[in-house]
Scaffold this active site. Sequence first.
Site, mmCIF file in Angstrom:
data_model
loop_
_atom_site.group_PDB
_atom_site.id
_atom_site.type_symbol
_atom_site.label_atom_id
_atom_site.label_comp_id
_atom_site.label_asym_id
_atom_site.label_seq_id
_atom_site.Cartn_x
_atom_site.Cartn_y
_atom_site.Cartn_z
ATOM 1 N N CYS A 129 45.515 66.213 43.464
ATOM 2 C CA CYS A 129 44.147 65.840 43.070
ATOM 3 C C CYS A 129 44.117 64.626 42.131
ATOM 4 C CB CYS A 129 43.435 67.014 42.409
ATOM 5 S SG CYS A 129 43.251 68.414 43.514
ATOM 6 N N ASN A 150 35.692 70.683 46.105
ATOM 7 C CA ASN A 150 36.843 69.924 45.611
ATOM 8 C C ASN A 150 37.479 69.210 46.800
ATOM 9 O OD1 ASN A 150 39.339 69.054 44.732
ATOM 10 N ND2 ASN A 150 39.850 70.941 43.637
ATOM 11 N N HIS A 192 37.723 64.165 38.186
ATOM 12 C CA HIS A 192 38.011 64.870 39.447
ATOM 13 C C HIS A 192 37.148 66.128 39.548
ATOM 14 C CE1 HIS A 192 39.808 67.063 42.608
ATOM 15 N NE2 HIS A 192 40.387 67.940 41.801
#
Length: 360
Positions: free
Chosen positions: A131, A317, A287
């Site tokens: 990520c 996500n 993020h």
Amino acid sequence: MAVPNLSVVKDAVNWPQVQTASFVAGCGMNVPERVVDNNHFASYLETTDEWIRERTGIAERRWSAPEVCASELAEPAAREAIAHAGLTIADIDAIIVATVTPDYSFPSTACLLQRRLGSVCGLAFDLNAVCSGFVYALVTADALIASGQCRNALVVGVDIYSYIINPKDRGTCILFGDGAGAVVLSAAAPAGNPGGASRWASGSAGALRGIYASELGADGNGANLLYVPNGTASRPTPESYAAGEHFLRMDGREVFKVAVRRLCDISEKVLARAGIAVGQVDYFITHQANKRIVLSMAKHLGVDESKVLVNIHKYGNTSAASIPMLLAESAAEGKIKHGDLLLVTAFGGGFTWGGVLLRW
Ligand code: UT7
């Protein structure tokens, strides 16, 4: 018109003399058409729309059709970023793709994207920092530009987590979506750089767009808290496939705690490196792992929630894609404008983390 010396400048918020190698010249994003709302999971798992919204901030996410690969999802985002930068594919001399869901083990998704774009020049490679991948790729592209390796780098974050999540694991399958985002990072020095003229931020006299400070970090001791056991250390068998043992695994509670701590630390480090206060940042682009993670970070830093941009409710996500998607969407909606100071931060598997302070 006389060309100013762009390597040493003084900006509008009384920065010290700063040196910048590159600036974001353009951005773009692409998501699959299929919308998967929380009721999809509630229809076959012990979960509810209310639980998912409250604990994560997610209302829906996009999932790709099974035949779509990462380079295909990335292509429209890449083309949009290049056009937005006022460049053509021929101007792009580097492609870095951050992904953990590549088209193949090799060749790299970056090479396959290069082929789709019809580009034949420059370097291309993939980067895996989960990520945090986009932030790692942005910092890498900035360093390649600073070293003179390239002038216009296409930096892509793309992931198709619908391919690696276990649909029966309610602690993870509800979280992830598919998507792609891209930016063009261009050399700051204007010579031979078509994007150079647009680097001056209108409305903020003297404020230069560009990357001002960055920092990356990693701690491999967190590897077993978030991982996908499908590789040479964990070779799949027909039985392990049938049992779903190759899917993503996460200790969500532990990852949550470390994420908040690392995001706060990296924010403070990057700001300290740049020598500015948290209050001078216009927007925080973090993020999109969980809305509560982003808001906890903001609370610890003493940042007003209005400065924290969020789109996790729409996309979940999307791993390496979440930051460039948030940048592209916020820019298209006019939330972020040229001249705004952005603190971009990420945390992900590895563990990895990173932060970049840039003027948009
Ligand atoms: O992208 C970077 C990496 N990823 C992240 O940063 C994600 C980090 N973690 C998280 O976002 C959160 O930890 C989750 C959303 C995964 C879980 O939320 P939580 O508030 O930390 O829940 P929890 O893991 O502490 O679990 C609380 C309860 C548990 O039940 P018991 O043991 O208390 O009876 C879970 O089994 O919630 C249960 N639970 C669910 N209940 C309904 C877990 N998932 C679900 C679900 N629906 N989908």
